[in-house]
Design a protein around this motif. Structure first.
Motif, PDB file in Angstrom:
ATOM      1  N   ARG A  21     -15.128  64.575  92.881  1.00 38.18           N
ATOM      2  CA  ARG A  21     -15.705  63.513  92.042  1.00 38.18           C
ATOM      3  C   ARG A  21     -15.318  62.143  92.579  1.00 38.18           C
ATOM      4  N   ALA A  22     -14.048  61.977  92.923  1.00 42.44           N
ATOM      5  CA  ALA A  22     -13.574  60.685  93.435  1.00 42.44           C
ATOM      6  C   ALA A  22     -14.307  60.308  94.718  1.00 42.44           C
ATOM      7  N   VAL A  23     -14.537  61.274  95.579  1.00 47.35           N
ATOM      8  CA  VAL A  23     -15.225  61.014  96.849  1.00 47.35           C
ATOM      9  C   VAL A  23     -16.702  60.685  96.609  1.00 47.35           C
ATOM     10  N   VAL A  24     -17.367  61.507  95.808  1.00 43.89           N
ATOM     11  CA  VAL A  24     -18.806  61.366  95.601  1.00 43.89           C
ATOM     12  C   VAL A  24     -19.159  60.078  94.851  1.00 43.89           C
ATOM     13  N   LEU A  25     -18.368  59.717  93.857  1.00 43.46           N
ATOM     14  CA  LEU A  25     -18.697  58.558  93.023  1.00 43.46           C
ATOM     15  C   LEU A  25     -18.160  57.231  93.556  1.00 43.46           C
ATOM     16  N   ARG A  26     -17.298  57.269  94.539  1.00 39.67           N
ATOM     17  CA  ARG A  26     -16.600  56.057  94.968  1.00 39.67           C
ATOM     18  C   ARG A  26     -17.538  54.888  95.302  1.00 39.67           C
ATOM     19  N   ALA A  27     -18.515  55.095  96.160  1.00 43.04           N
ATOM     20  CA  ALA A  27     -19.380  53.988  96.577  1.00 43.04           C
ATOM     21  C   ALA A  27     -20.126  53.380  95.386  1.00 43.04           C
ATOM     22  N   ASP A  28     -20.675  54.226  94.508  1.00 44.05           N
ATOM     23  CA  ASP A  28     -21.405  53.701  93.348  1.00 44.05           C
ATOM     24  C   ASP A  28     -20.467  52.990  92.381  1.00 44.05           C
ATOM     25  N   LEU A  29     -19.299  53.570  92.137  1.00 47.00           N
ATOM     26  CA  LEU A  29     -18.345  52.911  91.233  1.00 47.00           C
ATOM     27  C   LEU A  29     -17.842  51.596  91.815  1.00 47.00           C
ATOM     28  N   GLU A  30     -17.610  51.552  93.119  1.00 49.73           N
ATOM     29  CA  GLU A  30     -17.194  50.284  93.746  1.00 49.73           C
ATOM     30  C   GLU A  30     -18.296  49.244  93.621  1.00 49.73           C
ATOM     31  N   ARG A  31     -19.536  49.643  93.864  1.00 45.42           N
ATOM     32  CA  ARG A  31     -20.675  48.722  93.742  1.00 45.42           C
ATOM     33  C   ARG A  31     -20.763  48.153  92.334  1.00 45.42           C
ATOM     34  N   LEU A  32     -20.435  48.977  91.338  1.00 45.70           N
ATOM     35  CA  LEU A  32     -20.482  48.535  89.937  1.00 45.70           C
ATOM     36  C   LEU A  32     -19.188  47.856  89.484  1.00 45.70           C
ATOM     37  N   GLY A  33     -18.205  47.737  90.403  1.00 43.53           N
ATOM     38  CA  GLY A  33     -16.934  47.119  90.056  1.00 43.53           C
ATOM     39  C   GLY A  33     -16.093  47.963  89.121  1.00 43.53           C
ATOM     40  N   ARG A  34     -16.258  49.298  89.171  1.00 38.49           N
ATOM     41  CA  ARG A  34     -15.598  50.192  88.220  1.00 38.49           C
ATOM     42  C   ARG A  34     -14.690  51.232  88.861  1.00 38.49           C
ATOM     43  N   TYR A  35     -14.488  51.168  90.184  1.00 40.52           N
ATOM     44  CA  TYR A  35     -13.692  52.210  90.826  1.00 40.52           C
ATOM     45  C   TYR A  35     -12.205  51.998  90.581  1.00 40.52           C
ATOM     46  N   ASP A  36     -11.559  53.031  90.093  1.00 40.51           N
ATOM     47  CA  ASP A  36     -10.113  53.073  89.925  1.00 40.51           C
ATOM     48  C   ASP A  36      -9.686  54.457  90.398  1.00 40.51           C
ATOM     49  N   GLU A  37      -8.904  54.497  91.438  1.00 36.54           N
ATOM     50  CA  GLU A  37      -8.526  55.747  92.101  1.00 36.54           C
ATOM     51  C   GLU A  37      -7.926  56.779  91.147  1.00 36.54           C
ATOM     52  N   GLN A  38      -7.141  56.343  90.199  1.00 39.41           N
ATOM     53  CA  GLN A  38      -6.532  57.281  89.238  1.00 39.41           C
ATOM     54  C   GLN A  38      -7.495  57.647  88.106  1.00 39.41           C
ATOM     55  N   ARG A  39      -8.193  56.649  87.586  1.00 38.76           N
ATOM     56  CA  ARG A  39      -9.077  56.869  86.437  1.00 38.76           C
ATOM     57  C   ARG A  39     -10.215  57.832  86.770  1.00 38.76           C
ATOM     58  N   VAL A  40     -10.784  57.721  87.969  1.00 35.65           N
ATOM     59  CA  VAL A  40     -11.912  58.576  88.342  1.00 35.65           C
ATOM     60  C   VAL A  40     -11.511  60.055  88.311  1.00 35.65           C
ATOM     61  N   ARG A  41     -10.294  60.340  88.688  1.00 35.85           N
ATOM     62  CA  ARG A  41      -9.805  61.727  88.655  1.00 35.85           C
ATOM     63  C   ARG A  41      -9.389  62.131  87.237  1.00 35.85           C
ATOM     64  N   ARG A  42      -8.731  61.232  86.527  1.00 38.54           N
ATOM     65  CA  ARG A  42      -8.264  61.522  85.167  1.00 38.54           C
ATOM     66  C   ARG A  42      -9.434  61.811  84.230  1.00 38.54           C
ATOM     67  N   ARG A  43     -10.508  61.058  84.360  1.00 39.42           N
ATOM     68  CA  ARG A  43     -11.668  61.287  83.492  1.00 39.42           C
ATOM     69  C   ARG A  43     -12.246  62.688  83.696  1.00 39.42           C
ATOM     70  N   LEU A  44     -12.234  63.155  84.939  1.00 35.91           N
ATOM     71  CA  LEU A  44     -12.696  64.521  85.187  1.00 35.91           C
ATOM     72  C   LEU A  44     -11.740  65.516  84.551  1.00 35.91           C
ATOM     73  N   ARG A  45     -10.455  65.343  84.797  1.00 35.15           N
ATOM     74  CA  ARG A  45      -9.467  66.283  84.239  1.00 35.15           C
ATOM     75  C   ARG A  45      -9.574  66.341  82.721  1.00 35.15           C
ATOM     76  N   ASP A  46      -9.750  65.181  82.091  1.00 36.19           N
ATOM     77  CA  ASP A  46      -9.820  65.123  80.630  1.00 36.19           C
ATOM     78  C   ASP A  46     -11.062  65.813  80.070  1.00 36.19           C
ATOM     79  N   GLY A  47     -12.161  65.849  80.847  1.00 33.17           N
ATOM     80  CA  GLY A  47     -13.401  66.416  80.344  1.00 33.17           C
ATOM     81  C   GLY A  47     -13.781  67.747  80.964  1.00 33.17           C
ATOM     82  N   PHE A  48     -12.913  68.300  81.799  1.00 28.99           N
ATOM     83  CA  PHE A  48     -13.245  69.543  82.505  1.00 28.99           C
ATOM     84  C   PHE A  48     -13.172  70.731  81.556  1.00 28.99           C
TER      85      PHE A  48
END
Length: 154
Positions: A21-48
């Motif tokens: 998830r962190a790899v796939v979403l990184r470019a789009d999240l960075e473009r939107l100013g929303r990339y956070d290396e920890q949060r992107v993984r935590r959100r997946l873990r929390d909703g898996f």
């Protein structure tokens, strides 16, 4: 297209999925100013939820995942990630077609959200999803089951 298969996910798959998830979403999240290396993984873990998740394998190796979670009047298509080196090879379309065929047989509406500006939106539109609403980050889309009469499900 290479051979692929899906299998039921287990709790042990969460870290591989979070990393993908962190790899796939990184470019789009960075473009939107929303990339956070920890949060992107935590959100997946929390909703898996392995109960509603399938792992995609190519050559017997982890290549991605997809979840289809029942909720209210629809199923939510979530956590649909495929290793970047496999993008454009038809696997994503084939996996999505298999899921949507099942939903069509069951008469089930499918909803999802995709990041604004993401190339994935074109994949979803090709498979019959239409925008319902959007915010500063996400576009929320819906697909009625094939064969459903217009207006009969809502």
């Amino acid at each position: 297209m290479v051979d692929w298969a899906t299998r039921p996910a287990s709790a042990a798959d969460v870290e591989a999925v979070a990393e993908l998830r962190a790899v796939v979403l990184r470019a789009d999240l960075e473009r939107l100013g929303r990339y956070d290396e920890q949060r992107v993984r935590r959100r997946l873990r929390d909703g898996f939820d392995p109960a509603h998740t399938r792992v995609i394998e190519v050559g017997g190796a982890f290549a991605g995942c997809v979840a289809l979670r029942p909720a209210g009047d629809a199923h939510w298509l979530e956590h649909f990630y495929l290793s970047p080196h496999l993008h454009g090879g038809g696997i994503g379309s084939a996996v999505l077609r298999e899921l949507l065929d099942r939903c069509d047989r069951d008469g089930t509406r499918v909803r999802l959200n995709v990041l604004r500006g993401s190339a994935a939106r074109r994949l979803y539109e090709r498979h019959g999803f239409t925008p319902e609403k959007e915010d500063a980050v996400d576009v929320f889309m819906v697909r009625e089951p094939a064969g459903a009469a217009l207006g009969s499900r809502g």
